[in-house]
Design an enzyme around this catalytic site. Structure first.
Site, short mmCIF file in Angstrom:
data_model
loop_
_atom_site.label_atom_id
_atom_site.label_comp_id
_atom_site.label_asym_id
_atom_site.label_seq_id
_atom_site.Cartn_x
_atom_site.Cartn_y
_atom_site.Cartn_z
N GLU A 122 -2.74 -29.81 -12.08
CA GLU A 122 -2.04 -31.07 -12.39
C GLU A 122 -0.72 -30.66 -13.03
OE1 GLU A 122 -3.08 -34.17 -11.74
OE2 GLU A 122 -5.10 -33.72 -11.07
P1 NAD Z 1 2.49 -25.27 -20.20
O1 NAD Z 1 2.30 -24.93 -18.77
O2 NAD Z 1 3.51 -24.54 -20.99
O3 NAD Z 1 1.10 -25.09 -21.00
C1 NAD Z 1 -0.11 -25.71 -20.60
C2 NAD Z 1 -1.29 -24.90 -21.10
O4 NAD Z 1 -1.28 -23.62 -20.45
C3 NAD Z 1 -1.31 -24.61 -22.60
O5 NAD Z 1 -2.63 -24.80 -23.07
C4 NAD Z 1 -0.90 -23.15 -22.69
O6 NAD Z 1 -1.43 -22.48 -23.79
C5 NAD Z 1 -1.50 -22.59 -21.41
N1 NAD Z 1 -0.84 -21.37 -20.92
C6 NAD Z 1 0.40 -20.89 -21.19
N2 NAD Z 1 0.63 -19.75 -20.52
C7 NAD Z 1 -0.48 -19.49 -19.79
C8 NAD Z 1 -0.84 -18.47 -18.87
N3 NAD Z 1 -0.01 -17.48 -18.56
N4 NAD Z 1 -2.05 -18.55 -18.29
C9 NAD Z 1 -2.89 -19.56 -18.57
N5 NAD Z 1 -2.60 -20.56 -19.43
C10 NAD Z 1 -1.41 -20.53 -20.04
O7 NAD Z 1 2.76 -26.83 -20.21
P2 NAD Z 1 3.16 -27.76 -21.43
O8 NAD Z 1 4.54 -27.45 -21.87
O9 NAD Z 1 2.09 -27.76 -22.46
O10 NAD Z 1 3.14 -29.19 -20.71
C11 NAD Z 1 4.24 -29.75 -20.09
C12 NAD Z 1 4.13 -29.70 -18.59
O11 NAD Z 1 2.89 -30.22 -18.17
C13 NAD Z 1 5.17 -30.52 -17.88
O12 NAD Z 1 5.65 -29.82 -16.76
C14 NAD Z 1 4.41 -31.75 -17.43
O13 NAD Z 1 4.96 -32.42 -16.33
C15 NAD Z 1 3.08 -31.18 -17.14
N6 NAD Z 1 2.06 -32.20 -17.23
C16 NAD Z 1 1.42 -32.60 -16.09
C17 NAD Z 1 0.48 -33.58 -16.18
C18 NAD Z 1 -0.27 -34.05 -14.97
O14 NAD Z 1 -1.23 -34.80 -15.14
N7 NAD Z 1 0.09 -33.66 -13.78
C19 NAD Z 1 0.18 -34.16 -17.39
C20 NAD Z 1 0.86 -33.74 -18.52
C21 NAD Z 1 1.79 -32.74 -18.43
#
Ligand code: NAD
Length: 473
Positions: free
Chosen positions: A216
């Protein structure tokens, strides 16, 4: 690689896998009880969760937490409980004539242990909504929430431990290193919500274990305004959709595509509407802050970059809160933004709204189709032939017509991206199916025509095959 961390994660997975193997097909009562506990936990700790989110964000409008993180989870759990019995039932599937009197059944079976990785922007909802679907489908759940909402993530770990046994559902906190190790575990399904960049790493980690993955992700979700729109209504709905949670919403309208002659009048209405929703910015309890200093600096850099490249920046308020005290960001419309400005390249995720002019609707569609497939697309207007053209000629994870965000709340519809905005879907029964193996079972009968297709081959086989060719399909 931290071996103590890896071992801790492996032990958590192992405990859940053993528990699953001892109960491969949890009963309706067991699943319902888990959902009831999730509901009770959400109700019991709603106020504390809202306070934790406010602490994490610097300020989070309480009503936004109540609506978007708590009510949504309650509604999702209640919906799942209401439909659970039906979702669990094996499906009868048609059986072709030549296989009668055999029978087809499609059974829905839990996958096992599910890993959920969630982001910071709706920290409770985006951890618990997939957990509801996974528990309803009879799975065990490990959750890795975001490190950017530490108070909420710690609180979730504590309250989940209070309401669930560790082998049922457990929250494991930590940063990107934990996220990386977590996604390398051989889960039966991995469900990731977050950025497209991290999603790529998660998909690669999952591929090494052949773990099926739901992604997502985010992206630039356009709102296309048509000449046939009601401008006041459009402005009021866009202003709300953009500024809810200060634009830190995966399905927030990222930028507008507006008929050239409507750019000025619509911009004026948007400014007025944003001012009406939030009469002032500094200290406004209704207006959510930008989650971290880093995100605030990134958004300010987007405005500076656009202005440097010649964009017109219309700030909705004259004030400028002191960022050291108050991370609320004054909303801004960005007009005449050149396409190479960073704000037109990356997902904005904040209260900045570029307004891009178009003359013919096909120019707007070409703009959308030149980029990655977005998570959401919005269209405002009353000319249904244009609307249908736009729906048919663009791809998006989901659409709301004449409003923003609300397709996300439809439990009867799948929610998920397409292309770079994600793969797979959840919500309601769609989530139940994501976390189930839909296993086809063919129940053969004692009398089976297929016996006539066996060797030694001869005239019977030829006649039967000719008959099958005539009647099948
Ligand atoms: P992010 O990708 O930075 O982090 C998400 C999660 O991934 C966190 O728990 C983080 O600790 C973990 N993570 C970080 N590096 C990782 C790695 N190398 N391997 C595995 N996990 C890792 O995202 P964010 O900044 O927390 O959220 C914002 C983004 O999420 C935006 O792009 C937004 O559009 C998207 N988003 C999508 C939805 C949806 O339903 N499609 C909903 C909310 C947010």
């Amino acid at each position: 690689m931290d071996t103590a961390l890896q071992e801790r994660l492996h032990l958590a997975l192992l405990a859940q896998r053993r528990a699953f193997e001892a109960e491969r097909m949890p009963s309706y009562e067991v699943r319902r009880d888990r959902l009831l506990r999730l509901l009770a936990m959400t109700r019991q700790y709603g106020d504390e969760l809202a306070a934790a989110m406010a602490q994490d964000f610097g300020h989070r409008a309480r009503q936004e937490s109540l609506l978007a993180d708590l009510f949504t989870v309650e509604a999702g759990a209640r919906h799942a409980m209401k439909h659970l019995r039906r979702w669990m039932k094996p499906r009868r599937v048609a059986t072709p004539l030549h296989f009668l009197p055999g029978r087809n059944v499609l059974m829905r079976q839990p996958l096992g242990v599910v890993g959920i990785v969630s982001p910071w922007n709706y920290p409770y909802y985006l951890a618990m909504e997939p957990a509801i679907a996974a528990l309803a489908a009879g799975n065990r759940v490990l959750i890795k929430p975001s490190e950017l909402t530490p108070a909420t993530s710690e609180l979730m770990a504590r309250i989940v431990a209070e309401h669930f046994r560790a082998e049922e559902m457990q929250v494991i906190t930590g940063g990107a290193d934990v996220g990386k190790a977590f996604t390398e575990l051989p889960f039966d399904h991995l469900f990731f919500t977050g950025s497209t960049a991290v999603g790529r790493h998660v998909a690669q980690a999952a591929a090494r274990n052949l773990t099926p993955v739901t992604l997502e992700l985010g992206g630039k979700s356009p709102a296309i305004v048509d000449r046939s729109c009601d401008m006041d209504l459009t402005a009021s709905r866009l202003a709300f959709g953009k500024l809810f949670n200060a634009g830190q919403t995966c399905v927030a309208p990222d930028y507008l595509l507006v008929p050239r002659e409507l750019v000025e009048p619509l911009s004026q209405r948007l400014m007025a509407e944003m001012g009406r929703l939030y009469p002032h910015i500094a200290g406004n309890a209704d207006y959510t802050a930008i989650a971290t200093p880093r995100h605030l600096a990134r958004l300010q850099a987007l405005v500076d970059d656009a202005a440097r490249r010649g964009a017109r920046v219309l700030r909705t308020h004259d004030e400028q809160p002191d960022p050291a005290q108050d991370r609320r960001l004054v909303p801004a419309l960005l007009l005449d933004v050149p396409p190479d400005a960073t704000v037109m390249q990356e997902e904005i995720f904040g209260p900045l709204l570029p307004v891009v002019a178009y003359d013919q609707v096909d120019e707007a569609l070409a703009h959308v189709n030149a980029g990655d497939r977005p998570l959401a697309l919005y269209w405002f207007g009353s000319d249904t032939s244009v609307r249908d053209h736009v729906m048919q000629q663009t791809h998006a994870g989901g659409v709301t017509v004449n409003d923003c965000l609300w397709h996300l709340g439809q439990e009867e519809q799948p929610f998920g991206g397409v292309g770079a905005s994600g793969m797979g879907a959840y919500h309601g029964e769609w989530g139940f199916r994501t976390f189930s193996k839909e296993k086809p079972v063919f129940l053969q009968s004692r009398l089976a025509g297929t016996a006539l297709l066996r060797p030694p081959y001869g005239a019977t086989f030829e006649r039967l095959l000719a008959l099958l060719r005539r009647i099948s399909g």
